[in-house]
Motif scaffolding. Structure first.
Motif, PDB file in Angstrom:
ATOM      1  N   GLN A   1       0.819  -1.205   0.000  1.00 30.81           N
ATOM      2  CA  GLN A   1       0.000   0.000   0.000  1.00 30.81           C
ATOM      3  C   GLN A   1       0.860   1.264   0.000  1.00 30.81           C
ATOM      4  O   GLN A   1       0.535   2.249  -0.691  1.00 30.81           O
ATOM      5  N   ALA A   2       1.944   1.264   0.741  1.00 32.69           N
ATOM      6  CA  ALA A   2       2.825   2.440   0.767  1.00 32.69           C
ATOM      7  C   ALA A   2       3.460   2.667  -0.595  1.00 32.69           C
ATOM      8  O   ALA A   2       3.537   3.815  -1.086  1.00 32.69           O
ATOM      9  N   GLU A   3       3.915   1.612  -1.259  1.00 29.21           N
ATOM     10  CA  GLU A   3       4.528   1.737  -2.575  1.00 29.21           C
ATOM     11  C   GLU A   3       3.502   2.202  -3.608  1.00 29.21           C
ATOM     12  O   GLU A   3       3.822   2.997  -4.517  1.00 29.21           O
ATOM     13  N   GLN A   4       2.271   1.715  -3.493  1.00 26.19           N
ATOM     14  CA  GLN A   4       1.225   2.170  -4.418  1.00 26.19           C
ATOM     15  C   GLN A   4       0.927   3.661  -4.219  1.00 26.19           C
ATOM     16  O   GLN A   4       0.708   4.398  -5.197  1.00 26.19           O
ATOM     17  N   ALA A   5       0.934   4.104  -2.968  1.00 23.23           N
ATOM     18  CA  ALA A   5       0.686   5.529  -2.701  1.00 23.23           C
ATOM     19  C   ALA A   5       1.809   6.391  -3.281  1.00 23.23           C
ATOM     20  O   ALA A   5       1.550   7.460  -3.883  1.00 23.23           O
ATOM     21  N   ARG A   6       3.057   5.951  -3.160  1.00 20.99           N
ATOM     22  CA  ARG A   6       4.173   6.713  -3.733  1.00 20.99           C
ATOM     23  C   ARG A   6       4.083   6.746  -5.261  1.00 20.99           C
ATOM     24  O   ARG A   6       4.391   7.767  -5.899  1.00 20.99           O
ATOM     25  N   ALA A   7       3.684   5.620  -5.856  1.00 18.73           N
ATOM     26  CA  ALA A   7       3.531   5.591  -7.314  1.00 18.73           C
ATOM     27  C   ALA A   7       2.429   6.543  -7.758  1.00 18.73           C
ATOM     28  O   ALA A   7       2.558   7.240  -8.781  1.00 18.73           O
TER      29      ALA A   7
END
Length: 223
Positions: A50-56
């Motif tokens: 979820q954190a990586e998706q938010a950064r993307a």
């Protein structure tokens, strides 16, 4: 008139160029958003990273702030593409990690069940061994008691045999004594008969002699 036509043509070209740039900009943003939306809606890995998706998603929004020909656009586009790739890779990694953890749990559960079964089997084997030992001890006690009873019966049989032998010996002695007594009685009876026979002949002659004497006296008197 000619000048107005030239201005209108230039304006149309500018508008067309702007529309092409906007279309190109929307295409990159849409492509990245579609890729990220596909990841987030995936039923298997969409809930991971979820954190990586938010950064993307933030990187895609930064791309939308610049036009394709601007230098920052290419820079942020590269970053956004890498962020989307990282989000996908991290989601797949976390999914594999979760599956590995689940497999480890299942493996531990299998080992625990196997250990429980081994413990249960060992307990049953110990119980079976205990029962067998108890049966062996009971059989040994029974055989020991049977041996004692056999020994007692043998001793009793010996005692009864000895008693019977003594009784038989006593009976034999009594029988021998009875035979001897009978023989003595028979000898005594024979001796008495012989004695009576000898004594019975003399008295018979004595009266005869007296009678003869009396006859002689009578004859003499007559004369």
């Amino acid at each position: 008139m000619k000048r107005s036509t030239i201005l209108l043509s230039a304006l149309a070209l500018a508008v067309g160029a702007g529309s092409a740039v906007a279309a190109q900009d929307d295409l990159d943003v849409r492509r990245l958003n579609a890729s990220l939306d596909q990841l987030s809606s995936d039923p298997t890995i969409g809930s991971y990273a979820q954190a990586e998706q938010a950064r993307a998603r933030e990187a895609i929004n930064q791309v939308a702030q610049f036009k394709p020909k601007e230098k920052e656009h290419a820079h942020y586009l590269y970053i956004a593409e890498r962020r989307v790739d990282i989000a996908k890779a991290m989601a797949q990694f976390q999914d594999a990690q979760a599956k590995g953890t689940q497999l480890d749990r299942e493996h531990d559960a299998i080992l625990l069940e196997a250990s429980r079964l081994d413990t249960e089997m060992a307990r049953r084997q110990l119980e079976q061994q205990r029962q067998q030992n108890q049966m062996i001890q009971e059989e040994a006690a029974r055989l020991q008691q049977q041996g004692v009873e056999y020994s007692q019966a043998l001793e009793q049989a010996k005692a009864e045999g000895e008693k019977a032998r003594q009784v038989a010996a006593a009976q034999a002695r009594v029988a021998n004594a009875a035979k001897k007594q009978a023989a003595l009685a028979e000898s005594a009876a024979r001796a008495m008969r012989d004695l009576n026979s000898s004594d019975g002949g003399a008295p018979a002659n004595t009266p005869a002699s007296g009678s003869s004497k009396k006859s002689k006296k009578a004859s003499s008197g007559g004369n």
